[in-house]
Write a protein that holds these residues in place. Structure first.
Motif, PDB file in Angstrom:
ATOM      1  N   TYR A   1       0.846  -1.205   0.000  1.00 59.66           N
ATOM      2  CA  TYR A   1       0.000   0.000   0.000  1.00 59.66           C
ATOM      3  C   TYR A   1       0.876   1.247   0.000  1.00 59.66           C
ATOM      4  O   TYR A   1       0.841   2.077   0.907  1.00 59.66           O
ATOM      5  N   ASP A   2       1.628   1.431  -1.072  1.00 58.56           N
ATOM      6  CA  ASP A   2       2.586   2.533  -1.162  1.00 58.56           C
ATOM      7  C   ASP A   2       1.929   3.914  -1.126  1.00 58.56           C
ATOM      8  O   ASP A   2       2.581   4.891  -0.768  1.00 58.56           O
ATOM      9  N   GLU A   3       0.661   4.008  -1.495  1.00 63.41           N
ATOM     10  CA  GLU A   3       0.026   5.325  -1.602  1.00 63.41           C
ATOM     11  C   GLU A   3      -0.398   5.915  -0.261  1.00 63.41           C
ATOM     12  O   GLU A   3      -0.658   7.114  -0.175  1.00 63.41           O
ATOM     13  N   VAL A   4      -0.508   5.098   0.780  1.00 62.41           N
ATOM     14  CA  VAL A   4      -1.000   5.614   2.061  1.00 62.41           C
ATOM     15  C   VAL A   4      -0.027   6.626   2.655  1.00 62.41           C
ATOM     16  O   VAL A   4      -0.423   7.693   3.130  1.00 62.41           O
ATOM     17  N   GLY A   5       1.266   6.311   2.633  1.00 56.82           N
ATOM     18  CA  GLY A   5       2.254   7.265   3.141  1.00 56.82           C
ATOM     19  C   GLY A   5       2.227   8.574   2.370  1.00 56.82           C
ATOM     20  O   GLY A   5       2.364   9.661   2.942  1.00 56.82           O
ATOM     21  N   LYS A   6       2.017   8.481   1.066  1.00 57.68           N
ATOM     22  CA  LYS A   6       1.918   9.677   0.228  1.00 57.68           C
ATOM     23  C   LYS A   6       0.748  10.541   0.672  1.00 57.68           C
ATOM     24  O   LYS A   6       0.833  11.777   0.676  1.00 57.68           O
ATOM     25  N   SER A   7      -0.343   9.890   1.063  1.00 51.71           N
ATOM     26  CA  SER A   7      -1.525  10.623   1.525  1.00 51.71           C
ATOM     27  C   SER A   7      -1.241  11.399   2.802  1.00 51.71           C
ATOM     28  O   SER A   7      -1.897  12.406   3.090  1.00 51.71           O
ATOM     29  N   PHE A   8      -0.266  10.933   3.588  1.00 45.58           N
ATOM     30  CA  PHE A   8       0.109  11.635   4.814  1.00 45.58           C
ATOM     31  C   PHE A   8       1.162  12.706   4.553  1.00 45.58           C
ATOM     32  O   PHE A   8       1.704  13.303   5.482  1.00 45.58           O
ATOM     33  N   GLY A   9       1.493  12.927   3.275  1.00 43.24           N
ATOM     34  CA  GLY A   9       2.445  13.977   2.934  1.00 43.24           C
ATOM     35  C   GLY A   9       3.874  13.507   2.828  1.00 43.24           C
ATOM     36  O   GLY A   9       4.782  14.314   2.607  1.00 43.24           O
ATOM     37  N   ARG A  10       4.099  12.194   2.969  1.00 41.88           N
ATOM     38  CA  ARG A  10       5.472  11.677   2.869  1.00 41.88           C
ATOM     39  C   ARG A  10       5.411  10.297   2.225  1.00 41.88           C
ATOM     40  O   ARG A  10       5.010   9.316   2.854  1.00 41.88           O
ATOM     41  N   ALA A  11       5.760  10.238   0.965  1.00 41.83           N
ATOM     42  CA  ALA A  11       5.668   8.984   0.214  1.00 41.83           C
ATOM     43  C   ALA A  11       6.635   7.959   0.788  1.00 41.83           C
ATOM     44  O   ALA A  11       7.839   8.195   0.856  1.00 41.83           O
TER      45      ALA A  11
END
Length: 383
Positions: free
Chosen positions: A291-301
């Motif tokens: 789930y690589d996109e979840v960290g991106k959603s928190f502002g830090r990929a």
């Protein structure tokens, strides 16, 4: 109104099962510890904006919501711990390299996942951040299989899928967001007539591929068929290669099956997804994926992969061991007796002191032995 009744699909865990769950929780966390996974304990309650980041609409429907009396903002009782751990990795630990984290705790669901399920699963799992290669996916899958084996689960069956296959078909086929959602639902139930109807307006190549996905279930031959029959998009070619590589690495551990229509967590996962099943149990007993996109959603990929399971569900698969019986001790002001009790307890023995003025049956106390004064010393004898 009987005030001792609990809400539907909410139940107490009584002593025998509570002990088994706690012992299993400790063993699993010890397993994760020796693999380098550090324990975190996120809060039960968070602002909805944080809880829902990157999880999709389905998680919002599963989340109990309340208004914070201090800030007036909407808060939620967590329905999944994984997004919370992703937030911890992205904003609190803020590490650059690989991070391994694990957790264990209750989550709450507005509705149960099945007729026999609970609305308060005891979720335990492990997450690996900062690595994009298949090596981390395989590490997580092996750790999940070890967890189930440690719990005594037999006949483990592993299903593997890859969300990039369906995603590439809808993106390259110019599928609208609304139609994508309808196709997603039809694929989950493998409803071929509905898929045919929904995809009638799409290009022939896209429609054929979508109709083929529900049939792509089985062993390695499925990947060969997918490689031959699905469009040769780079994303699909890479996904099939990834699944082949994972199968090779898991040889001797488990014989995986492949389900290319499996899209559980589609709006959440970004790559390989997997689910473990056990003989005689209809629902998955452990779930995971990338789930690589979840960290991106928190502002830090941050690339991420992990798994989770419900300790209550795992307990139902385990044969109940005999409940350990204890030793009954008299209630006396006796230093020698107390020293004897302390020594027995230090060895893991259960010693129950029989309090005065309250007679209990031996069956309630679950004691099959007793401490008795014999020949100037306290000794353990069978009752």
């Amino acid at each position: 109104m009987r005030n001792w009744l609990l809400p539907e699909y909410i139940e107490d865990i009584l002593p025998a099962d509570a002990l088994r769950i706690e012992q299993l929780r400790r063993r699993l966390l010890d397993l994760y510890h020796v693999h380098g996974y550090q324990l975190v304990m996120p809060p039960m309650l968070e602002y909805m904006q944080s809880l829902m980041t990157g999880t999709g609409h389905d998680m919002e429907l599963q989340t109990f919501q309340v208004v914070d009396q201090l800030s007036g903002r909407l808060m939620g009782l967590r329905a999944d711990i994984t997004p919370q751990v992703a937030r911890i990795d992205a904003h609190l630990l803020n590490r650059e390299g690989v991070t391994r984290l694990c957790y264990a705790g209750s989550v709450l669901h507005t509705v149960p996942s099945s007729y026999t399920g609970t609305r308060e699963p005891l979720q335990i799992g492990a997450e690996l951040y900062g690595h994009t290669g298949l090596e981390s996916d395989i590490e997580i899958q092996r750790l999940m299989l070890q967890s189930l084996s440690l719990a005594g689960v037999k006949d483990i069956h592993l299903d593997l899928g890859h969300v990039a296959i369906f995603r590439s078909l809808v993106v390259r086929g110019g599928v609208s967001e609304e139609l994508e959602s309808e196709l997603f639902k039809a694929l989950q139930s493998k409803d071929i007539p509905t898929i045919r109807e929904l995809s009638a307006s799409l290009e022939t190549e896209t429609q054929k591929a979508l109709l083929l996905l529900p049939e792509l279930y089985g062993g390695l031959e499925v990947l060969a068929k997918a490689s031959k029959c699905l469009p040769a998009y780079p994303e699909i070619t890479q996904a099939i290669a990834d699944l082949n590589a994972i199968a090779q690495q898991l040889q001797g551990v488990v014989d995986p099956c492949f389900d290319l229509a499996e899209l559980r967590g589609y709006h959440y996962h970004s790559g390989v997804v997997f689910a473990a099943y056990s003989k005689g149990w209809a629902n998955a007993i452990a779930l995971g994926g990338r789930y690589d996109e979840v960290g991106k959603s928190f502002g830090r990929a941050r690339p991420a992969t992990g798994f989770s399971m419900d300790l209550r569900q795992i307990l139902s698969l385990m044969l109940p061991p005999p409940v350990p019986a204890g030793i009954l001790a008299p209630h006396l002001q006796d230093d020698v007796l107390q020293s004897t009790i302390d020594a027995l307890r230090s060895k893991g023995e259960i010693v129950v002191v029989d309090l005065p003025g309250h007679e209990s049956s031996q069956s309630e106390l679950n004691c099959d032995r007793a401490l008795k004064w014999v020949n100037n010393g306290w000794v353990v004898e069978q009752i």
